[in-house]
Write an enzyme that holds these catalytic residues in place. Sequence first.
Site, PDB file in Angstrom:
ATOM      1  N   TYR A   2       0.801  -1.384   0.037  1.00 49.36           N
ATOM      2  CA  TYR A   2       0.091  -0.039  -0.127  1.00 49.36           C
ATOM      3  C   TYR A   2       0.921   1.137   0.054  1.00 49.36           C
ATOM      4  O   TYR A   2       2.141   1.238   0.066  1.00 49.36           O
ATOM      5  CB  TYR A   2      -1.103  -0.141   1.090  1.00 49.36           C
ATOM      6  N   ARG A  46      -8.396 -20.755  -2.089  1.00 52.06           N
ATOM      7  CA  ARG A  46      -7.272 -20.486  -1.036  1.00 52.06           C
ATOM      8  C   ARG A  46      -6.135 -21.573  -1.219  1.00 52.06           C
ATOM      9  O   ARG A  46      -6.017 -22.531  -1.225  1.00 52.06           O
ATOM     10  CB  ARG A  46      -7.569 -20.540   0.269  1.00 52.06           C
ATOM     11  N   LYS A  68       6.481  -2.306   2.040  1.00 47.78           N
ATOM     12  CA  LYS A  68       5.299  -1.721   2.535  1.00 47.78           C
ATOM     13  C   LYS A  68       4.116  -2.423   2.474  1.00 47.78           C
ATOM     14  O   LYS A  68       3.179  -2.102   1.393  1.00 47.78           O
ATOM     15  CB  LYS A  68       4.889  -0.051   2.032  1.00 47.78           C
ATOM     16  N   GLU A 115      11.634   2.083  14.793  1.00 49.31           N
ATOM     17  CA  GLU A 115      10.730   3.167  14.173  1.00 49.31           C
ATOM     18  C   GLU A 115       9.376   3.267  14.878  1.00 49.31           C
ATOM     19  O   GLU A 115       9.109   2.292  15.640  1.00 49.31           O
ATOM     20  CB  GLU A 115      10.385   3.093  12.741  1.00 49.31           C
ATOM     21  N   LEU A 172      10.854   0.808   7.210  1.00 48.73           N
ATOM     22  CA  LEU A 172      10.238   1.312   6.203  1.00 48.73           C
ATOM     23  C   LEU A 172      11.087   2.682   5.723  1.00 48.73           C
ATOM     24  O   LEU A 172      11.573   3.605   6.460  1.00 48.73           O
ATOM     25  CB  LEU A 172       8.870   1.629   6.418  1.00 48.73           C
TER      26      LEU A 172
HETATM   27  N1  PMP Z   1       7.580   3.585   9.176  1.00 50.35           N
HETATM   28  C1  PMP Z   1       6.184   2.981   9.365  1.00 50.35           C
HETATM   29  C2  PMP Z   1       6.213   1.513   9.812  1.00 50.35           C
HETATM   30  C3  PMP Z   1       5.091   3.377   8.230  1.00 50.35           C
HETATM   31  O1  PMP Z   1       3.959   2.452   8.481  1.00 50.35           O
HETATM   32  C4  PMP Z   1       5.082   4.573   8.024  1.00 50.35           C
HETATM   33  C5  PMP Z   1       4.145   5.266   7.170  1.00 50.35           C
HETATM   34  N2  PMP Z   1       3.273   4.571   6.495  1.00 50.35           N
HETATM   35  C6  PMP Z   1       6.281   5.478   8.016  1.00 50.35           C
HETATM   36  C7  PMP Z   1       7.640   4.830   8.748  1.00 50.35           C
HETATM   37  C8  PMP Z   1       6.528   6.668   7.307  1.00 50.35           C
HETATM   38  O2  PMP Z   1       6.768   6.659   5.872  1.00 50.35           O
HETATM   39  P1  PMP Z   1       6.236   7.826   4.970  1.00 50.35           P
HETATM   40  O3  PMP Z   1       6.950   9.212   5.503  1.00 50.35           O
HETATM   41  O4  PMP Z   1       6.551   7.240   3.694  1.00 50.35           O
HETATM   42  O5  PMP Z   1       4.721   7.914   5.009  1.00 50.35           O
END
Ligand code: PMP
Length: 287
Positions: free
Chosen positions: A33, A101, A150, A182, A207
């Site tokens: 996503y 499935r 993601k 994070e 991410l």
């Molecule tokens: N880390 C994680 C685990 C996230 O889910 C997100 C947002 N989706 C971010 C960092 C921030 O990423 P972005 O700046 O691309 O929204």
Amino acid sequence: MTRTVYVNGEYLPENEAKVSIFDRGFLFADGVYEVTSVLGGKLIDFAGHAKRLERSLNELEMANPISTEDLLEVHRQLVDRNGITDGLIYLQITRGAPDDRDFAFPPADTAPTIVLFTQNKPGLADAPQAKTGMKIISVEDLRWGRRDIKTVQLLYPSLGKMAAKKAGCDDAWMVEDGFVTEGTSNNAYIVTKDGTIVTRQLSNDILHGITRAAVLRFAREAQMKVEERPFTIEEAQNAAEAFVTSASAFVMPVVEIDGAPVGTGKVGDIAPRIREIYLEEMRKAAI
Ligand code: PMP
């Protein structure tokens, strides 16, 4: 208000949009996503999100059902058809819906599922939390090892968010081997007492935030010192400031971690300054 959403090539009222019960996103969290923010009716960093989407799909050997050009048009249509001034566009692509499935991937000619919808958020860039700051708890990072992709496997981050709420806080930072990875839905930063911005380096552990990339670029351009390295909760509690970044929260100060105030316990100078630069530059570049 009934939203107009996009599903597999069609614009439909939200209550008429349908996805199969055999969809791999539903059964296996086999999907990726993106969330792109809209300010003043324009898309913030669309190119960054489109590029990361491409990377996530490639890493999972998932077909991309749409060109970047057409994807931009769908985003614009949804902004327009739903009258969005400030808000978010959620995009999800899954490995599609075979007729049963099975853990094995479906035949290569199975069409991916693509869904986009808007979230109307008037005043998105004026969130009161930017003035008061967030309270954070720490939780162990129990996610899988490819957090750079993601995917829609968001159960653990969702549990972290709920643990934070139960503790009377706003969010959780995840910790692995003693170091912060994070936030549940954002990248984590501290500002040291000598003004250095510290955030974990890119790897499979986090991410690769689109907001993170822009913020680090702007910070360096503004002659701020940036260090990309891991830090502990203790270092964060003893830092001058802390903050998070994401496409929906932009830059958000953190004033408390596991009950201990960060710096003065009030929003400092650096996080708001970075927030201001980020919003100004990104609004200018919005398309
Ligand atoms: N880390 C994680 C685990 C996230 O889910 C997100 C947002 N989706 C971010 C960092 C921030 O990423 P972005 O700046 O691309 O929204």
